[in-house]
Design an enzyme around this catalytic site. Structure first.
Site, PDB file in Angstrom:
ATOM      1  N   ASP A   1      26.418 -54.931  -5.803  1.00 58.95           N
ATOM      2  CA  ASP A   1      25.890 -56.066  -5.050  1.00 58.95           C
ATOM      3  C   ASP A   1      27.051 -56.827  -4.429  1.00 58.95           C
ATOM      4  OD1 ASP A   1      23.367 -55.409  -5.701  1.00 58.95           O
ATOM      5  OD2 ASP A   1      22.905 -57.235  -6.845  1.00 58.95           O
ATOM      6  N   ASP A   2      26.730 -57.712  -3.487  1.00 54.09           N
ATOM      7  CA  ASP A   2      27.805 -58.414  -2.785  1.00 54.09           C
ATOM      8  C   ASP A   2      28.332 -59.617  -3.557  1.00 54.09           C
ATOM      9  OD1 ASP A   2      25.608 -59.944  -2.599  1.00 54.09           O
ATOM     10  OD2 ASP A   2      25.491 -60.001  -0.419  1.00 54.09           O
TER      11      ASP A   2
ATOM     12  N   ASP B   1      16.252 -50.979  -7.758  1.00 54.21           N
ATOM     13  CA  ASP B   1      17.152 -50.497  -8.808  1.00 54.21           C
ATOM     14  C   ASP B   1      16.388 -49.824  -9.950  1.00 54.21           C
ATOM     15  OD1 ASP B   1      16.020 -52.920  -9.391  1.00 54.21           O
ATOM     16  OD2 ASP B   1      17.863 -53.911 -10.006  1.00 54.21           O
TER      17      ASP B   1
ATOM     18  N   SER C   1      17.032 -62.446  -8.858  1.00 54.70           N
ATOM     19  CA  SER C   1      16.894 -62.450 -10.311  1.00 54.70           C
ATOM     20  C   SER C   1      16.912 -63.862 -10.881  1.00 54.70           C
ATOM     21  CB  SER C   1      18.000 -61.616 -10.938  1.00 54.70           C
ATOM     22  OG  SER C   1      19.249 -62.065 -10.493  1.00 54.70           O
ATOM     23  N   SER C   2      17.357 -64.850 -10.089  1.00 54.36           N
ATOM     24  CA  SER C   2      17.377 -66.211 -10.621  1.00 54.36           C
ATOM     25  C   SER C   2      16.084 -66.960 -10.303  1.00 54.36           C
ATOM     26  CB  SER C   2      18.572 -66.975 -10.051  1.00 54.36           C
ATOM     27  OG  SER C   2      18.492 -67.028  -8.656  1.00 54.36           O
TER      28      SER C   2
ATOM     29  N   GLY D   1      12.040 -67.753 -10.561  1.00 52.30           N
ATOM     30  CA  GLY D   1      11.146 -67.744 -11.707  1.00 52.30           C
ATOM     31  C   GLY D   1      10.239 -66.523 -11.704  1.00 52.30           C
TER      32      GLY D   1
ATOM     33  N   LYS E   1       7.566 -59.814 -12.694  1.00 53.18           N
ATOM     34  CA  LYS E   1       7.534 -58.926 -11.522  1.00 53.18           C
ATOM     35  C   LYS E   1       8.155 -57.583 -11.850  1.00 53.18           C
ATOM     36  CE  LYS E   1       7.412 -62.564  -8.130  1.00 53.18           C
ATOM     37  NZ  LYS E   1       8.333 -63.636  -7.705  1.00 53.18           N
ATOM     38  N   ARG E   2       9.230 -57.609 -12.615  1.00 53.61           N
ATOM     39  CA  ARG E   2       9.906 -56.363 -12.971  1.00 53.61           C
ATOM     40  C   ARG E   2       9.016 -55.540 -13.911  1.00 53.61           C
ATOM     41  NH1 ARG E   2      14.666 -55.387 -10.278  1.00 53.61           N
ATOM     42  NH2 ARG E   2      15.954 -54.991 -12.106  1.00 53.61           N
TER      43      ARG E   2
END
Ligand SMILES: *[C@@H]1O[C@H](CO)[C@@H](O)[C@H](O)[C@H]1NC(C)=O
Length: 276
Positions: free
Chosen positions: A110-111, A204, A235-236, A238, A243-244
């Protein structure tokens, strides 16, 4: 009948052994939690020291966020850089095939992460010993949630820490073979790619499923220092793990089985541990 009975007893025994081991590690972790809580209380008592420390780390981050560096030139060799500009806005783009790629290994990042070169070098060495596997720094885990029937749940850092087990490494910091680019783009179910584009998430996890389905083996988690410079990513937000979890269950339905394999193996550079 007899055979199955024996088998059952054996499995039961094994489960008991596993349960005992788990209890032991849970106790150790509870103890650790108490120690950490005590330390935090002590630190909070020395609020002044604490402020200085956090100010300093903020300073460091604001400097690192302003730019980036590509280092480790070897013998005056130039680093080749190529930018692919994509018209379509999709998370699947990160796994598009790269033409004229000269190496088999791809280091996907990731960047907003920074690594010491030594960590990358070590992970690359681990990958070379298992080039079909994903080798990375950020482990994640899934487990069967018995309260919801046969559904799977997705767990983040805390779950991995608590269970000591993981079943994927995220492509935010991982080595894998370039062949998985073409498998992802051309062989993987189109419905999975559509799901990723539509939900702007889980590319991912999709890659982890793909590699696990192809190899029938778990990913390898490598110990290494990695610094995340920002926490503004998806990922930060809520509801991230919900969702994952949805993604995991959706992909299991697409594959018709759960390809991910759990493991508790972690690769560590033996030069960095002096106590055997
Ligand atoms: C998953 O593995 C099976 C069996 O090896 C294979 O036939 C299938 O093509 C794989 N699926 C994907 C998406 O690669």
């Amino acid at each position: 009948m007899r055979g199955s009975c024996l088998l059952n007893r054996r499995t039961e025994l094994r489960f008991r052994q596993i349960a005992m081991l788990t209890m032991k590690s849970v106790k150790i972790k509870l103890l650790l939690c108490c120690c950490i809580a005590l330390t935090v209380i002590l630190l909070a008592g020395r609020a002044s020291t604490f402020t200085v420390w956090s100010n300093r780390s903020l300073q460091r981050y604001s400097v690192t966020r302003k730019g980036y560096a590509i280092s480790n030139f070897k013998d005056g060799q130039q680093v080749k850089l190529k930018f692919d500009i994509n018209k379509e806005d999709s998370l699947n783009n990160r796994f598009k095939e790269i033409k004229d790629l000269e190496t088999d290994a791809v280091f996907s990042i990731d960047d907003d992460v920074i690594f010491p070169c030594s960590s990358v070098e070590f992970a690359f060495n681990v990958w070379k010993s298992a080039p079909d596997t994903m080798v990375g720094f950020v482990p994640r885990v899934h487990w069967v949630d018995s309260s919801h029937g046969d559904n799977f749940r997705y767990g983040g850092w805390w779950s991995v820490w608590w269970m000591g087990t993981y079943s994927m490494v995220l492509s935010k910091a991982a080595f894998f073979h370039k062949k998985y680019f073409s498998l992802y783009t051309n062989e993987m179910q189109a419905s999975i790619r559509e799901y990723v584009t539509k939900n702007r998430n889980c590319e991912d996890i999709a890659m982890s499923f793909l590699v696990a389905n192809a190899t029938g083996a778990p990913a390898i988690w490598v110990k290494g220092k990695i610094f995340e410079t920002g926490s503004t990513g998806i990922s930060s937000l809520g509801g991230h793990n919900e969702k994952r979890t949805e993604c995991v269950n959706r992909f299991v339905a697409e594959y018709g089985r759960m390809p991910l394999i759990s493991t508790s193996v972690k690769a560590v550079d033996s030069r960095s541990i002096w106590f055997w």
